[in-house]
Write an enzyme that holds these catalytic residues in place. Structure first.
Site, mmCIF file in Angstrom:
data_model
loop_
_atom_site.group_PDB
_atom_site.id
_atom_site.type_symbol
_atom_site.label_atom_id
_atom_site.label_comp_id
_atom_site.label_asym_id
_atom_site.label_seq_id
_atom_site.Cartn_x
_atom_site.Cartn_y
_atom_site.Cartn_z
ATOM 1 N N HIS A 90 -4.411 13.800 -65.868
ATOM 2 C CA HIS A 90 -4.151 14.411 -64.555
ATOM 3 C C HIS A 90 -5.286 14.030 -63.618
ATOM 4 O O HIS A 90 -6.414 14.492 -63.766
ATOM 5 C CB HIS A 90 -4.046 15.929 -64.693
ATOM 6 C CG HIS A 90 -3.455 16.613 -63.496
ATOM 7 N ND1 HIS A 90 -4.132 16.739 -62.301
ATOM 8 C CD2 HIS A 90 -2.238 17.202 -63.297
ATOM 9 C CE1 HIS A 90 -3.375 17.384 -61.434
ATOM 10 N NE2 HIS A 90 -2.215 17.670 -62.009
ATOM 11 N N CYS B 28 4.104 21.165 -59.841
ATOM 12 C CA CYS B 28 3.219 20.005 -59.973
ATOM 13 C C CYS B 28 3.394 19.463 -61.384
ATOM 14 O O CYS B 28 4.451 19.642 -61.984
ATOM 15 C CB CYS B 28 1.771 20.403 -59.679
ATOM 16 S SG CYS B 28 1.138 21.694 -60.761
#
Length: 664
Positions: A585, A25
């Protein structure tokens, strides 16, 4: 960073033949392994390029950092010959290797439902503690503050009303959260909760418009009976209740989905809510409510009986077992039980929450053991980790201390159990209980019954002192070889790296200057350590803040350059013109959505100005995926600064508000 070297070291540590699949990720490698026990954890802990590791949902995750993780991943694929897979596919691979565990599934379900409503219960509980402070006799002489100063009685009565409301209307809060978790309309879930408290509310309104909430309108209070097709149905009020509304909303979700699939669109909007609510409502009062109320009463009474019967010895045993329970994740089910205990206390039928007290003793003990390691170890990386995770544990977040420090050495974990067991037993002997949920640590006194606060503080100090002393003493006498070996390794590393490290540090710090970073999106600011992702909450990626978004657009917080713009649109890496390296994020584990609900507006290497649009996201789609949209705003080169300070650690923030300040 030498990506090939780091990839090779990770592969060696986890075992090439042990690797099943790999994905990544924005910040970490996500690996599925045949056997987690074969990992050389010490090698990864010593690796300066690895910021941390942890295991979750069948995945072994290695934290590398934004801008580097994708290159390390490419090297791993190249060196192992594995096929690239998405994070969503990796989840399926991990799940296929695990057997379904109904107990863990139930715990996760309860956690998903109760965690969102905890702030309301914390507020109500702390208001109750404040009211107890004002009305308790014996704290300030023989009379309470209200008796000494009658002018504040009106304020005290209002505080009492506000403190009771979240618990009295608890079925409504649970109804909303449960509906979201079960995939039902949240407003219909709220309606079911309202229906379940309506008889009690009607009773109170009928008694007197301005009367305070009475104990007559508590669990199971009723105003009479209904004759439903010949059945004698009690007009019960399910105030303060949890289990009945959980089952009722679960049934609502099944009915709503059933009618959505089968009714024509022309009538679906009107008749699906009507039929779902009326059927659920009737079944709730006829079957679900009475049966589940009995189950709820048995559960609560059983826990109270255990507490009354075993006394301080039972508390001591629970204090020793609490941290091992945290390791398994079973503690996620405790808020549901604690809510029942606090609700029972609120309506005068229970003692209060002793689980919170035990958790506080255990958390402080683990934090104390971690601080003992800080003084024992010569490993600089471990010193930094033990100090930060120790503070975190004292404030109620123990996972970084448990998994990052205490379990690595093993003996601190067990030494801490001695402290927590001793303190919990003393707390049980003194009958210390909580009247609200809160931070289970040194700040937990805010949740404690007013008359017990001094005893609580003493027990916390006992827990800390015993755990620290036993850990430090054992480390100095029995584990001396472990720390001597660490010291030798550290000295050798320092001799080799001292000059280049000093040069690199000076160069890095010369490239950064003080600056203020603006909020990249609107919403509610929350502490980074409170987010439900250990990579961010442990501050392994750097210091910063989190935001629960109220909008759907992400803006540039500084003038600078986009270093990373993920194709999935869920994360952005930015370097400011003044040297700050920033990670934004969006959401937790949102990489698994593979870009659905996200739109990227910038590209890597693009110059940006403060306030430029970076991208957009759809919070509804994130919620539909069962994910959290909390957005992390992190300074990833925190080490290059003397301090990274939050200018607004809580409350509402607008786009462009000053949020973080970095200083050389």
């Amino acid at each position: 960073m030498d990506y090939s070297k780091v990839a090779s070291e990770v592969i060696t540590a986890v075992g090439k033949d042990n690797l099943v699949a790999a994905a990544h990720c924005a910040t970490r490698l996500r690996l599925v392994l045949k056997d987690d026990s074969k990992v050389d954890q010490k090698a990864l802990d010593k690796n300066a390029d690895v910021k941390g590791t942890f295991k979750t949902d069948g995945q072994y995750q290695v934290i590398i950092g934004p801008g580097d993780v994708n290159f390390v991943y490419d090297e791993i694929i190249k060196q192992t010959g594995l096929t690239e897979v998405s994070t969503d596919d990796l989840k399926k691979i991990a799940a296929s290797g695990k057997k379904f565990n109904p107990i863990m599934a139930l715990i996760k379900l309860l956690s998903d439902i109760f965690v969102p409503i905890i702030p309301a219960l914390v507020a109500g509980g702390l208001l109750m503690a404040l009211n107890n402070f004002l009305t308790s006799e014996g704290l300030f002489g023989t009379k309470s503050l209200v008796q000494q100063f009658p002018i504040i009685k009106g304020s005290s009565d209002m505080i009492q009303l506000m403190s009771a409301a979240p618990f009295w209307f608890l079925p409504i809060l649970v109804g909303i959260s449960a509906a979201k978790r079960f995939g039902a309309n949240q407003f219909l879930g709220a309606s079911i909760g309202m229906i379940m408290v309506a008889p009690g509310a009607a009773n109170i309104i009928g008694l007197a418009a301005n009367a305070p909430i009475s104990k007559a309108a508590t669990i199971g209070a009723y105003t009479g009976f209904w004759n439903i097709f010949g059945l004698h149905v009690t007009q019960a009020s399910y105030t303060y209740q949890v289990i009945p509304v959980l089952v009722a909303v679960w049934l609502l979700s099944i009915l709503e989905k059933f009618f959505h699939k089968r009714l024509p669109s022309a009538v679906d909007f009107t008749f699906t809510p009507l039929l779902s609510v009326i059927i659920t409502g009737f079944l709730t009062f006829i079957v679900i409510g009475p049966v589940m109320k009995e189950v709820s009463d048995w559960l609560t009474n059983g826990i109270v009986w255990l507490y009354d019967t075993t006394g301080f010895l039972g508390m001591g045993v629970f204090g020793a077992l609490y941290s091992p329970v945290v390791m398994t994740g079973l503690h996620q089910s405790f808020p549901a039980i604690e809510t029942q205990l606090i609700s029972a206390f609120q309506n005068g039928t229970g003692h209060g929450d002793f689980i919170f007290v035990t958790a506080s003793m255990a958390n402080v003990a683990q934090g104390a053991a971690t601080f003992a390691i800080y003084f024992l170890t010569k490993d600089k990386k471990m010193k930094g980790l033990s100090s930060s995770s120790g503070v975190s544990a004292l404030l109620g977040i123990t996972e970084p201390a448990l998994f990052g420090v205490n379990l690595k050495y093993r003996f601190p974990f067990f030494c801490a159990l001695i402290g927590s067991a001793s303190a919990a037993a003393i707390a049980g002997l003194l009958q210390v209980v909580a009247v609200s949920l809160g931070s289970a640590g040194f700040l937990g006194f805010l949740s404690i019954k007013a008359s017990s606060i001094p005893f609580y503080v003493v027990c916390e100090l006992i827990s800390f002192a015993i755990a620290f002393a036993v850990t430090y003493g054992y480390g100095k006498t029995k584990a001396v070889d472990v720390f001597a070996a660490e010291a030798a390794v550290e000295e050798a590393i320092e001799e080799v790296q001292e000059i280049p490290e000093e040069a690199a540090s000076a160069a890095n710090k010369a490239q950064v200057t003080d600056e203020v970073l603006a909020a990249p999106l609107a919403g509610e600011a929350v502490e980074l350590t409170s987010v439900n992702d250990p990579v961010f909450s442990s501050e392994a990626m750097g210091k910063g803040i989190a935001i629960k978004p109220s909008g759907n657009t992400v803006y540039a917080p500084v003038d600078g350059t986009v270093q990373i713009a993920f194709d999935t649109g869920h994360a952005y890496g930015i370097k400011s013109d003044n040297g700050a390296e920033i990670l934004i994020h969006i959401g937790i584990d949102t990489v698994s959505m593979e870009g659905k609900g996200f739109e990227q507006k910038v590209q890597a290497d693009q110059k940006i100005k403060k306030g430029d649009v970076l991208g957009t996201f759809d919070s509804d789609k994130i919620a539909e995926a069962g994910l959290d949209n909390t957005t992390m705003f992190i300074v990833t080169n925190t080490a290059d600064y003397a301090s990274v300070e939050t200018l607004a650690s809580s409350g509402t923030v607008a786009v462009g508000d000053s949020l973080l300040e970095v200083k050389k």
